[in-house]
Design an enzyme around this catalytic site. Sequence first.
Site, PDB file in Angstrom:
ATOM      1  N   MET A  20      86.466  58.565   2.118  1.00 10.44           N
ATOM      2  CA  MET A  20      85.651  58.316   3.342  1.00 10.44           C
ATOM      3  C   MET A  20      85.420  56.564   3.362  1.00 10.44           C
ATOM      4  O   MET A  20      84.427  56.577   2.580  1.00 10.44           O
ATOM      5  CB  MET A  20      84.687  59.054   3.651  1.00 10.44           C
ATOM      6  N   PRO A  21      86.142  55.954   3.735  1.00  7.43           N
ATOM      7  CA  PRO A  21      85.630  54.411   3.621  1.00  7.43           C
ATOM      8  C   PRO A  21      84.198  54.207   4.353  1.00  7.43           C
ATOM      9  O   PRO A  21      84.086  54.760   5.433  1.00  7.43           O
ATOM     10  CB  PRO A  21      86.854  53.624   4.479  1.00  7.43           C
ATOM     11  N   PHE A  22      83.369  53.709   3.670  1.00 11.41           N
ATOM     12  CA  PHE A  22      82.130  53.209   4.170  1.00 11.41           C
ATOM     13  C   PHE A  22      82.164  51.815   4.098  1.00 11.41           C
ATOM     14  O   PHE A  22      81.932  51.332   3.081  1.00 11.41           O
ATOM     15  CB  PHE A  22      80.962  53.955   3.606  1.00 11.41           C
TER      16      PHE A  22
END
Length: 76
Positions: free
Chosen positions: A1-3
Amino acid sequence: MPFIDVSLGTGRTPQQIRDLIHELTEAAHRAVGAPKANIRVVIREVEPAHWAAGDVTIAERNSAAAATTEHSEQEK
Ligand SMILES: O=C(O)/C=C/C=C(\O)C(=O)O
Protein backbone atom coordinates in the site's frame (compact mmCIF):
# COMPACT_ATOMS: atom_id res chain seq x y z
CA MET A 1 0.00 0.00 0.00
CA PRO A 2 1.91 3.11 -1.15
CA PHE A 3 1.72 5.93 1.35
CA ILE A 4 2.79 9.35 0.09
CA ASP A 5 3.31 12.02 2.72
CA VAL A 6 3.98 15.54 1.43
CA SER A 7 4.83 18.62 3.46
CA LEU A 8 4.72 21.98 1.75
CA GLY A 9 4.38 25.60 2.67
CA THR A 10 0.91 27.07 3.04
CA GLY A 11 -0.52 29.26 0.30
CA ARG A 12 -1.71 26.86 -2.35
CA THR A 13 -5.33 26.95 -3.48
CA PRO A 14 -7.65 24.03 -2.72
CA GLN A 15 -7.58 23.19 -6.42
CA GLN A 16 -3.77 23.05 -6.45
CA ILE A 17 -3.83 20.69 -3.48
CA ARG A 18 -6.46 18.55 -5.17
CA ASP A 19 -4.41 18.47 -8.38
CA LEU A 20 -1.32 17.45 -6.41
CA ILE A 21 -3.19 14.54 -4.81
CA HIS A 22 -4.38 13.43 -8.23
CA GLU A 23 -0.96 13.68 -9.85
CA LEU A 24 0.77 11.83 -6.99
CA THR A 25 -1.81 9.06 -7.12
CA GLU A 26 -1.40 8.71 -10.89
CA ALA A 27 2.40 8.74 -10.62
CA ALA A 28 2.46 5.99 -7.96
CA HIS A 29 -0.02 3.92 -9.94
CA ARG A 30 2.07 4.22 -13.11
CA ALA A 31 5.42 3.70 -11.42
CA VAL A 32 4.70 0.71 -9.21
CA GLY A 33 1.37 -0.59 -10.49
CA ALA A 34 -0.45 -0.28 -7.18
CA PRO A 35 -4.24 -0.13 -7.42
CA LYS A 36 -5.32 3.50 -7.05
CA ALA A 37 -7.68 2.58 -4.21
CA ASN A 38 -4.66 1.46 -2.19
CA ILE A 39 -2.62 4.63 -2.70
CA ARG A 40 -2.79 6.93 0.32
CA VAL A 41 -1.79 10.60 0.00
CA VAL A 42 -1.46 12.97 2.93
CA ILE A 43 -0.73 16.65 2.32
CA ARG A 44 0.57 18.64 5.27
CA GLU A 45 0.61 22.40 4.97
CA VAL A 46 3.25 24.05 7.13
CA GLU A 47 3.36 27.71 8.06
CA PRO A 48 6.42 29.26 6.38
CA ALA A 49 7.52 30.57 9.78
CA HIS A 50 7.54 26.99 11.12
CA TRP A 51 9.93 25.51 8.55
CA ALA A 52 13.61 26.32 8.40
CA ALA A 53 16.76 25.28 6.60
CA GLY A 54 20.10 26.36 8.00
CA ASP A 55 18.31 28.45 10.65
CA VAL A 56 16.52 30.50 7.98
CA THR A 57 12.76 30.03 7.85
CA ILE A 58 10.93 29.84 4.56
CA ALA A 59 9.14 33.03 5.61
CA GLU A 60 12.48 34.79 6.07
CA ARG A 61 13.78 33.42 2.77
CA ASN A 62 10.63 34.57 0.96
CA SER A 63 10.87 38.03 2.52
CA ALA A 64 14.51 38.35 1.49
CA ALA A 65 13.67 37.23 -2.06
CA ALA A 66 10.80 39.71 -2.26
CA ALA A 67 13.03 42.53 -1.02
CA THR A 68 15.66 41.64 -3.63
CA THR A 69 13.05 41.60 -6.40
CA GLU A 70 11.64 44.93 -5.19
CA HIS A 71 15.14 46.43 -5.12
CA SER A 72 15.85 45.16 -8.66
CA GLU A 73 12.56 46.61 -9.92
CA GLN A 74 13.41 50.01 -8.44
CA GLU A 75 16.76 50.03 -10.24
CA LYS A 76 15.14 49.64 -13.67
O1 LIG B 1 13.40 24.58 1.18
C1 LIG B 1 12.67 23.90 1.91
O2 LIG B 1 13.12 23.21 2.81
C2 LIG B 1 11.21 23.92 1.69
C3 LIG B 1 10.63 24.62 0.73
C4 LIG B 1 9.20 24.59 0.53
C5 LIG B 1 8.64 25.21 -0.50
O3 LIG B 1 9.39 25.86 -1.37
C6 LIG B 1 7.19 25.20 -0.78
O4 LIG B 1 6.40 24.68 -0.01
O5 LIG B 1 6.87 25.75 -1.83
